[in-house]
Motif scaffolding. Structure first.
Motif, PDB file in Angstrom:
ATOM      1  N   TRP A  81       1.181  -1.289  -0.040  1.00  0.00           N
ATOM      2  CA  TRP A  81       0.029  -0.104  -0.267  1.00  0.00           C
ATOM      3  C   TRP A  81       1.151   1.234  -0.158  1.00  0.00           C
ATOM      4  CZ3 TRP A  81      -4.361  -0.705  -1.518  1.00  0.00           C
ATOM      5  CH2 TRP A  81      -5.181  -1.668  -0.917  1.00  0.00           C
ATOM      6  N   PRO A  82      -0.036   1.741  -0.439  1.00  0.00           N
ATOM      7  CA  PRO A  82       1.181   4.161  -0.185  1.00  0.00           C
ATOM      8  C   PRO A  82       0.792   4.044   1.530  1.00  0.00           C
ATOM      9  CG  PRO A  82      -0.887   3.620  -2.097  1.00  0.00           C
ATOM     10  CD  PRO A  82      -0.701   2.095  -1.575  1.00  0.00           C
ATOM     11  N   ALA A  83       2.424   4.815   1.540  1.00  0.00           N
ATOM     12  CA  ALA A  83       2.297   4.753   2.419  1.00  0.00           C
ATOM     13  C   ALA A  83       1.740   5.754   3.268  1.00  0.00           C
ATOM     14  CB  ALA A  83       4.486   4.350   2.843  1.00  0.00           C
ATOM     15  N   VAL A  84       1.261   6.187   3.043  1.00  0.00           N
ATOM     16  CA  VAL A  84       0.400   7.685   3.601  1.00  0.00           C
ATOM     17  C   VAL A  84      -0.727   7.038   4.326  1.00  0.00           C
ATOM     18  CG1 VAL A  84       1.110   8.888   2.114  1.00  0.00           C
ATOM     19  CG2 VAL A  84      -0.873   8.141   1.315  1.00  0.00           C
ATOM     20  N   THR A  85      -1.843   8.205   4.820  1.00  0.00           N
ATOM     21  CA  THR A  85      -3.219   8.430   5.903  1.00  0.00           C
ATOM     22  C   THR A  85      -4.186   7.006   4.632  1.00  0.00           C
ATOM     23  OG1 THR A  85      -1.864   9.220   7.743  1.00  0.00           O
ATOM     24  CG2 THR A  85      -4.953   8.440   7.203  1.00  0.00           C
ATOM     25  N   PRO A  86      -4.905   6.714   4.156  1.00  0.00           N
ATOM     26  CA  PRO A  86      -5.331   5.605   5.557  1.00  0.00           C
ATOM     27  C   PRO A  86      -4.949   4.480   4.645  1.00  0.00           C
ATOM     28  CG  PRO A  86      -7.099   6.039   3.878  1.00  0.00           C
ATOM     29  CD  PRO A  86      -5.966   6.965   3.693  1.00  0.00           C
ATOM     30  N   TYR A  87      -4.015   4.258   4.777  1.00  0.00           N
ATOM     31  CA  TYR A  87      -3.713   2.887   4.028  1.00  0.00           C
ATOM     32  C   TYR A  87      -3.306   2.150   5.071  1.00  0.00           C
ATOM     33  CZ  TYR A  87      -4.409   5.283  -0.280  1.00  0.00           C
ATOM     34  OH  TYR A  87      -5.172   5.932  -1.487  1.00  0.00           O
ATOM     35  N   SER A  88      -2.758   2.222   6.184  1.00  0.00           N
ATOM     36  CA  SER A  88      -1.989   1.637   6.583  1.00  0.00           C
ATOM     37  C   SER A  88      -2.778   0.122   7.301  1.00  0.00           C
ATOM     38  CB  SER A  88      -1.144   2.022   7.534  1.00  0.00           C
ATOM     39  OG  SER A  88      -2.145   3.615   9.241  1.00  0.00           O
ATOM     40  N   SER A  89      -4.667   1.444   7.393  1.00  0.00           N
ATOM     41  CA  SER A  89      -5.280  -0.169   7.883  1.00  0.00           C
ATOM     42  C   SER A  89      -5.940  -0.783   6.881  1.00  0.00           C
ATOM     43  CB  SER A  89      -6.585   0.792   8.949  1.00  0.00           C
ATOM     44  OG  SER A  89      -7.371   1.798   7.875  1.00  0.00           O
ATOM     45  N   PHE A  90      -5.881  -0.969   5.558  1.00  0.00           N
ATOM     46  CA  PHE A  90      -6.071  -1.487   4.752  1.00  0.00           C
ATOM     47  C   PHE A  90      -5.504  -3.051   4.778  1.00  0.00           C
ATOM     48  CE2 PHE A  90      -7.294   1.788   1.645  1.00  0.00           C
ATOM     49  CZ  PHE A  90      -7.921   2.271   2.865  1.00  0.00           C
ATOM     50  N   SER A  91      -6.169  -3.896   4.086  1.00  0.00           N
ATOM     51  CA  SER A  91      -5.421  -5.147   4.077  1.00  0.00           C
ATOM     52  C   SER A  91      -5.619  -5.630   2.225  1.00  0.00           C
ATOM     53  CB  SER A  91      -6.344  -5.979   4.975  1.00  0.00           C
ATOM     54  OG  SER A  91      -7.707  -6.307   4.514  1.00  0.00           O
ATOM     55  N   GLY A  92      -5.011  -6.931   2.465  1.00  0.00           N
ATOM     56  CA  GLY A  92      -5.641  -8.204   1.156  1.00  0.00           C
ATOM     57  C   GLY A  92      -6.844  -7.753  -0.050  1.00  0.00           C
ATOM     58  N   SER A  93      -7.921  -8.101   1.209  1.00  0.00           N
ATOM     59  CA  SER A  93      -8.677  -7.210   0.381  1.00  0.00           C
ATOM     60  C   SER A  93      -9.756  -6.140   0.449  1.00  0.00           C
ATOM     61  CB  SER A  93     -10.057  -8.641   1.931  1.00  0.00           C
ATOM     62  OG  SER A  93      -9.906  -7.044   3.168  1.00  0.00           O
ATOM     63  N   ASN A  94      -8.732  -5.539   0.453  1.00  0.00           N
ATOM     64  CA  ASN A  94      -9.232  -4.157   0.145  1.00  0.00           C
ATOM     65  C   ASN A  94      -8.616  -3.970  -1.194  1.00  0.00           C
ATOM     66  OD1 ASN A  94      -8.507  -3.115   2.948  1.00  0.00           O
ATOM     67  ND2 ASN A  94     -10.665  -2.361   2.105  1.00  0.00           N
ATOM     68  N   VAL A  95      -8.252  -4.534  -1.863  1.00  0.00           N
ATOM     69  CA  VAL A  95      -8.334  -5.438  -3.407  1.00  0.00           C
ATOM     70  C   VAL A  95      -8.802  -5.958  -4.785  1.00  0.00           C
ATOM     71  CG1 VAL A  95      -6.248  -5.693  -5.244  1.00  0.00           C
ATOM     72  CG2 VAL A  95      -5.810  -4.738  -3.047  1.00  0.00           C
ATOM     73  N   GLU A  96      -9.365  -5.148  -5.507  1.00  0.00           N
ATOM     74  CA  GLU A  96     -10.304  -5.877  -6.610  1.00  0.00           C
ATOM     75  C   GLU A  96      -9.196  -6.161  -7.855  1.00  0.00           C
ATOM     76  OE1 GLU A  96     -13.977  -4.776  -7.950  1.00  0.00           O
ATOM     77  OE2 GLU A  96     -13.289  -3.536  -9.231  1.00  0.00           O
ATOM     78  N   TRP A  97      -8.598  -7.198  -8.359  1.00  0.00           N
ATOM     79  CA  TRP A  97      -8.476  -7.509  -9.227  1.00  0.00           C
ATOM     80  C   TRP A  97      -9.200  -7.850 -10.914  1.00  0.00           C
ATOM     81  CZ3 TRP A  97      -3.355  -8.641  -8.155  1.00  0.00           C
ATOM     82  CH2 TRP A  97      -2.766  -8.599  -6.827  1.00  0.00           C
TER      83      TRP A  97
END
Length: 177
Positions: A81-97
């Motif tokens: 994830w980008p190293a900025v807020t709010p991505y520190s709380s995201f997980s692998g399930s936040n990606v749509e392939w």
């Protein structure tokens, strides 16, 4: 000359009297009164707020091979994830392939100690056999999801290319913005 000096003195005296009268008038003026007055307007402003989420960023592609004839793993994508807020709380399930309009669901592991995830892209028996023999040219898109929000129109992509009857296979990543 005497008249000139005398008229100059008179003007100065008159100016001093006028200045003193002004100061006395200001001092005697009533103070401003406190009021409960307010202003209300029925008009409203409206605007459109456009926000977007950044897509995940590919750091490497450790596996990029021709699909096995009986199906299985042919590509592994490592991303973060980008190293900025709010991505520190995201997980692998936040990606749509996606491949075209089809959503795919790779097996995702992570994060590792560096905060990176790995997605294992696999193929089924029939498509694996055909991909092995006939070749393939596929673009896989990665988009961030969060509720109803999606990323910008420039997702992160991996272009998988396996030419017809050739062993040369390539996986080309392009990080979106």
């Amino acid at each position: 000359m005497r008249n000139l000096a005398e008229s100059s003195r008179r003007r100065r005296a008159l100016a001093a009297i006028a200045g003193a009268a002004l100061l006395v008038g200001i001092g005697l003026a009533p103070a401003a009164q406190v009021s409960d007055a307010s202003f209300t307007d029925a008009e409203q402003a409206q605007t459109t707020f456009t926000a977007r989420l950044l897509p995940p960023q590919i750091t490497s592609i450790p596996t990029c091979i021709r699909p096995p004839a009986l199906g299985g793993s042919f590509m592994k994508v490592t991303w973060e994830w980008p190293a900025v807020t709010p991505y520190s709380s995201f997980s692998g399930s936040n990606v749509e392939w996606r491949v075209g309009t089809n959503v795919i669901v790779p097996a995702v592991t992570g994060p590792d100690a560096q905060g990176r995830y790995t997605a294992d892209i696999t193929t089924g028996l029939l498509s694996g056999l055909l991909g092995s023999l006939l070749g393939a040219d596929i673009v896989i898109e990665m988009r961030t999801t969060y509720g109803t929000w999606k990323t910008s129109t420039t997702p992160t992509t991996v272009t998988y290319n396996a030419p017809l009857l050739s062993t040369a296979v390539s996986c080309t990543p392009v990080n979106g913005t």
